[in-house]
Motif scaffolding. Structure first.
Motif, PDB file in Angstrom:
ATOM      1  N   LEU A   1      -1.419   0.123  -5.355  1.00 25.59           N
ATOM      2  CA  LEU A   1      -1.163   0.854  -4.112  1.00 25.59           C
ATOM      3  C   LEU A   1       0.324   0.763  -3.780  1.00 25.59           C
ATOM      4  O   LEU A   1       0.900  -0.332  -3.777  1.00 25.59           O
ATOM      5  CB  LEU A   1      -1.996   0.248  -2.983  1.00 25.59           C
ATOM      6  N   VAL A   2       0.930   1.909  -3.498  1.00 24.59           N
ATOM      7  CA  VAL A   2       2.350   1.960  -3.171  1.00 24.59           C
ATOM      8  C   VAL A   2       2.519   2.455  -1.743  1.00 24.59           C
ATOM      9  O   VAL A   2       2.261   3.623  -1.440  1.00 24.59           O
ATOM     10  CB  VAL A   2       3.129   2.878  -4.136  1.00 24.59           C
ATOM     11  N   ALA A   3       2.934   1.557  -0.858  1.00 27.08           N
ATOM     12  CA  ALA A   3       3.268   1.945   0.510  1.00 27.08           C
ATOM     13  C   ALA A   3       4.703   2.447   0.523  1.00 27.08           C
ATOM     14  O   ALA A   3       5.596   1.813  -0.030  1.00 27.08           O
ATOM     15  CB  ALA A   3       3.118   0.751   1.451  1.00 27.08           C
ATOM     16  N   GLY A   4       4.914   3.608   1.141  1.00 30.05           N
ATOM     17  CA  GLY A   4       6.240   4.216   1.104  1.00 30.05           C
ATOM     18  C   GLY A   4       6.450   5.088  -0.110  1.00 30.05           C
ATOM     19  O   GLY A   4       7.595   5.350  -0.509  1.00 30.05           O
ATOM     20  N   ALA A   5       5.367   5.565  -0.700  1.00 32.90           N
ATOM     21  CA  ALA A   5       5.444   6.306  -1.964  1.00 32.90           C
ATOM     22  C   ALA A   5       6.212   7.613  -1.868  1.00 32.90           C
ATOM     23  O   ALA A   5       6.713   8.109  -2.879  1.00 32.90           O
ATOM     24  CB  ALA A   5       4.030   6.576  -2.495  1.00 32.90           C
ATOM     25  N   THR A   6       6.311   8.192  -0.674  1.00 32.75           N
ATOM     26  CA  THR A   6       7.023   9.467  -0.551  1.00 32.75           C
ATOM     27  C   THR A   6       8.504   9.274  -0.235  1.00 32.75           C
ATOM     28  O   THR A   6       9.249  10.241  -0.160  1.00 32.75           O
ATOM     29  CB  THR A   6       6.390  10.348   0.542  1.00 32.75           C
TER      30      THR A   6
ATOM     31  N   LYS B   1      12.516   7.692  -0.809  1.00 36.48           N
ATOM     32  CA  LYS B   1      13.465   7.819  -1.918  1.00 36.48           C
ATOM     33  C   LYS B   1      13.240   6.755  -2.984  1.00 36.48           C
ATOM     34  O   LYS B   1      13.358   7.028  -4.182  1.00 36.48           O
ATOM     35  CB  LYS B   1      14.902   7.731  -1.384  1.00 36.48           C
ATOM     36  N   THR B   2      12.943   5.534  -2.557  1.00 40.06           N
ATOM     37  CA  THR B   2      12.667   4.475  -3.521  1.00 40.06           C
ATOM     38  C   THR B   2      11.226   4.552  -4.004  1.00 40.06           C
ATOM     39  O   THR B   2      10.951   4.394  -5.197  1.00 40.06           O
ATOM     40  CB  THR B   2      12.945   3.086  -2.912  1.00 40.06           C
ATOM     41  N   GLY B   3      10.307   4.798  -3.097  1.00 40.15           N
ATOM     42  CA  GLY B   3       8.886   4.848  -3.440  1.00 40.15           C
ATOM     43  C   GLY B   3       8.549   5.868  -4.508  1.00 40.15           C
ATOM     44  O   GLY B   3       7.719   5.604  -5.393  1.00 40.15           O
ATOM     45  N   ARG B   4       9.195   7.024  -4.462  1.00 40.83           N
ATOM     46  CA  ARG B   4       8.948   8.055  -5.479  1.00 40.83           C
ATOM     47  C   ARG B   4       9.337   7.543  -6.861  1.00 40.83           C
ATOM     48  O   ARG B   4       8.666   7.822  -7.856  1.00 40.83           O
ATOM     49  CB  ARG B   4       9.745   9.322  -5.155  1.00 40.83           C
ATOM     50  N   ARG B   5      10.427   6.799  -6.915  1.00 41.05           N
ATOM     51  CA  ARG B   5      10.862   6.218  -8.191  1.00 41.05           C
ATOM     52  C   ARG B   5       9.907   5.111  -8.641  1.00 41.05           C
ATOM     53  O   ARG B   5       9.667   4.951  -9.842  1.00 41.05           O
ATOM     54  CB  ARG B   5      12.273   5.659  -8.050  1.00 41.05           C
ATOM     55  N   VAL B   6       9.369   4.360  -7.688  1.00 44.34           N
ATOM     56  CA  VAL B   6       8.400   3.314  -8.021  1.00 44.34           C
ATOM     57  C   VAL B   6       7.167   3.927  -8.678  1.00 44.34           C
ATOM     58  O   VAL B   6       6.662   3.415  -9.687  1.00 44.34           O
ATOM     59  CB  VAL B   6       7.997   2.519  -6.760  1.00 44.34           C
ATOM     60  N   VAL B   7       6.684   5.021  -8.120  1.00 44.05           N
ATOM     61  CA  VAL B   7       5.516   5.701  -8.686  1.00 44.05           C
ATOM     62  C   VAL B   7       5.762   6.076 -10.141  1.00 44.05           C
ATOM     63  O   VAL B   7       4.929   5.823 -11.022  1.00 44.05           O
ATOM     64  CB  VAL B   7       5.170   6.954  -7.846  1.00 44.05           C
ATOM     65  N   ARG B   8       6.933   6.659 -10.423  1.00 47.44           N
ATOM     66  CA  ARG B   8       7.245   7.055 -11.798  1.00 47.44           C
ATOM     67  C   ARG B   8       7.401   5.832 -12.706  1.00 47.44           C
ATOM     68  O   ARG B   8       6.969   5.852 -13.868  1.00 47.44           O
ATOM     69  CB  ARG B   8       8.512   7.917 -11.822  1.00 47.44           C
ATOM     70  N   ALA B   9       8.015   4.781 -12.179  1.00 46.89           N
ATOM     71  CA  ALA B   9       8.196   3.566 -12.982  1.00 46.89           C
ATOM     72  C   ALA B   9       6.852   2.939 -13.335  1.00 46.89           C
ATOM     73  O   ALA B   9       6.668   2.425 -14.443  1.00 46.89           O
ATOM     74  CB  ALA B   9       9.064   2.563 -12.218  1.00 46.89           C
ATOM     75  N   LEU B  10       5.912   2.993 -12.424  1.00 46.77           N
ATOM     76  CA  LEU B  10       4.570   2.464 -12.709  1.00 46.77           C
ATOM     77  C   LEU B  10       3.870   3.310 -13.762  1.00 46.77           C
ATOM     78  O   LEU B  10       3.216   2.777 -14.667  1.00 46.77           O
ATOM     79  CB  LEU B  10       3.744   2.426 -11.425  1.00 46.77           C
ATOM     80  N   GLN B  11       3.997   4.618 -13.658  1.00 47.21           N
ATOM     81  CA  GLN B  11       3.382   5.495 -14.665  1.00 47.21           C
ATOM     82  C   GLN B  11       4.002   5.268 -16.030  1.00 47.21           C
ATOM     83  O   GLN B  11       3.294   5.294 -17.041  1.00 47.21           O
ATOM     84  CB  GLN B  11       3.523   6.958 -14.234  1.00 47.21           C
ATOM     85  N   ASP B  12       5.315   5.003 -16.056  1.00 47.40           N
ATOM     86  CA  ASP B  12       5.983   4.725 -17.333  1.00 47.40           C
ATOM     87  C   ASP B  12       5.410   3.476 -17.996  1.00 47.40           C
ATOM     88  O   ASP B  12       5.478   3.329 -19.221  1.00 47.40           O
ATOM     89  CB  ASP B  12       7.488   4.538 -17.123  1.00 47.40           C
ATOM     90  N   ARG B  13       4.850   2.578 -17.185  1.00 42.57           N
ATOM     91  CA  ARG B  13       4.255   1.341 -17.702  1.00 42.57           C
ATOM     92  C   ARG B  13       2.741   1.473 -17.875  1.00 42.57           C
ATOM     93  O   ARG B  13       2.048   0.474 -18.061  1.00 42.57           O
ATOM     94  CB  ARG B  13       4.577   0.186 -16.748  1.00 42.57           C
ATOM     95  N   ASN B  14       2.257   2.702 -17.798  1.00 42.07           N
ATOM     96  CA  ASN B  14       0.826   3.004 -17.979  1.00 42.07           C
ATOM     97  C   ASN B  14      -0.070   2.403 -16.900  1.00 42.07           C
ATOM     98  O   ASN B  14      -1.255   2.146 -17.131  1.00 42.07           O
ATOM     99  CB  ASN B  14       0.345   2.568 -19.367  1.00 42.07           C
ATOM    100  N   HIS B  15       0.508   2.155 -15.712  1.00 38.66           N
ATOM    101  CA  HIS B  15      -0.301   1.782 -14.562  1.00 38.66           C
ATOM    102  C   HIS B  15      -0.784   3.045 -13.861  1.00 38.66           C
ATOM    103  O   HIS B  15      -0.299   4.148 -14.139  1.00 38.66           O
ATOM    104  CB  HIS B  15       0.513   0.940 -13.573  1.00 38.66           C
ATOM    105  N   THR B  16      -1.713   2.874 -12.930  1.00 33.95           N
ATOM    106  CA  THR B  16      -2.193   3.984 -12.111  1.00 33.95           C
ATOM    107  C   THR B  16      -1.727   3.759 -10.678  1.00 33.95           C
ATOM    108  O   THR B  16      -2.329   2.973  -9.936  1.00 33.95           O
ATOM    109  CB  THR B  16      -3.727   4.064 -12.144  1.00 33.95           C
ATOM    110  N   PRO B  17      -0.623   4.414 -10.275  1.00 39.27           N
ATOM    111  CA  PRO B  17      -0.173   4.265  -8.895  1.00 39.27           C
ATOM    112  C   PRO B  17      -1.063   5.058  -7.939  1.00 39.27           C
ATOM    113  O   PRO B  17      -1.553   6.139  -8.272  1.00 39.27           O
ATOM    114  CB  PRO B  17       1.247   4.834  -8.914  1.00 39.27           C
ATOM    115  N   ILE B  18      -1.282   4.485  -6.772  1.00 35.94           N
ATOM    116  CA  ILE B  18      -2.020   5.143  -5.702  1.00 35.94           C
ATOM    117  C   ILE B  18      -1.071   5.234  -4.515  1.00 35.94           C
ATOM    118  O   ILE B  18      -0.604   4.209  -4.011  1.00 35.94           O
ATOM    119  CB  ILE B  18      -3.284   4.348  -5.322  1.00 35.94           C
TER     120      ILE B  18
END
Length: 198
Positions: free
Chosen positions: A4-9, A11-28
């Motif tokens: 779960l990513v709080a603040g996903a929308t 400037k930093t949160g959007r990058r966190v979502v992509r970084a998690l996907q790059d590591r094959n996690h499932t961001p929510i």
């Protein structure tokens, strides 16, 4: 892992979502009703909730939580308290209740000793108190305290701890990379780290 990513929308949160996907996690992505989700991947799972009034089951079914939210520089002390302090505390408590494996907090340089920091003191005190609440929660945690953020991607050349220049800069790309790494890296367990980009 489902994270779960709080603040996903943000400037930093959007990058966190992509970084998690790059590591094959499932961001929510934890998003408020009406939030602009156009910068998020089209296939991302959304979970609706407001940090000022979180649903009790907000962290259910997740393995870890990253708090990358913030009230923003244009809001006053009341909203800072609602989001950066009380919202963070509530998410910590609900995460513990749901049995998440680790809570990763995006904090700030200065949060360790917020007294006497001028215009930033109220904000840094809120971050300090949220960090302390996390430390005392019993959750496995990691806390990242970057210096002033820039919108750069960064080069993953990073300095930590006592060697950090508190007047330096931290690229949001580097910060997101570290937040994603801290979810599973055992070296982050129970750590609070200052960081800057080089």
């Amino acid at each position: 892992m489902r994270i779960l990513v709080a603040g996903a929308t943000g400037k930093t949160g959007r990058r966190v979502v992509r970084a998690l996907q790059d590591r094959n996690h499932t961001p929510i992505a934890l998003v408020r009703e009406g939030s602009d989700t156009s910068h998020l991947p089209s296939n991302i799972e959304l979970r609706h909730g407001d940090l000022t009034d979180l649903p009790q089951d907000v962290a259910e079914g997740t393995d870890a939580v990253i708090f990358a939210a913030g009230s923003g520089s244009s809001t006053g002390p009341e909203m800072t308290d609602k989001v950066d302090l009380h919202g963070a505390r509530a998410l910590v408590d609900l995460s513990k209740k749901s049995g998440v494996s680790r809570f990763v907090m995006l904090s700030s340089v200065g949060a360790g000793s917020p007294e006497g920091t001028g215009d930033m003191e109220h904000y840094l005190k809120a971050k300090h108190d949220a960090d302390e609440h996390l430390k005392a929660s019993g959750l496995d945690y990691a806390i990242l305290r970057p210096v002033a953020l820039t919108d750069d991607d960064g080069r993953r050349h990073i300095r930590f701890g006592d060697d950090v220049d508190t007047g330096g800069e931290a690229a949001r790309g580097d910060v997101a990379y570290l937040l994603a790494d801290a979810v599973t890296n055992p070296e982050w367990s129970g750590q609070t780290q200052l960081m800057q980009s080089l």
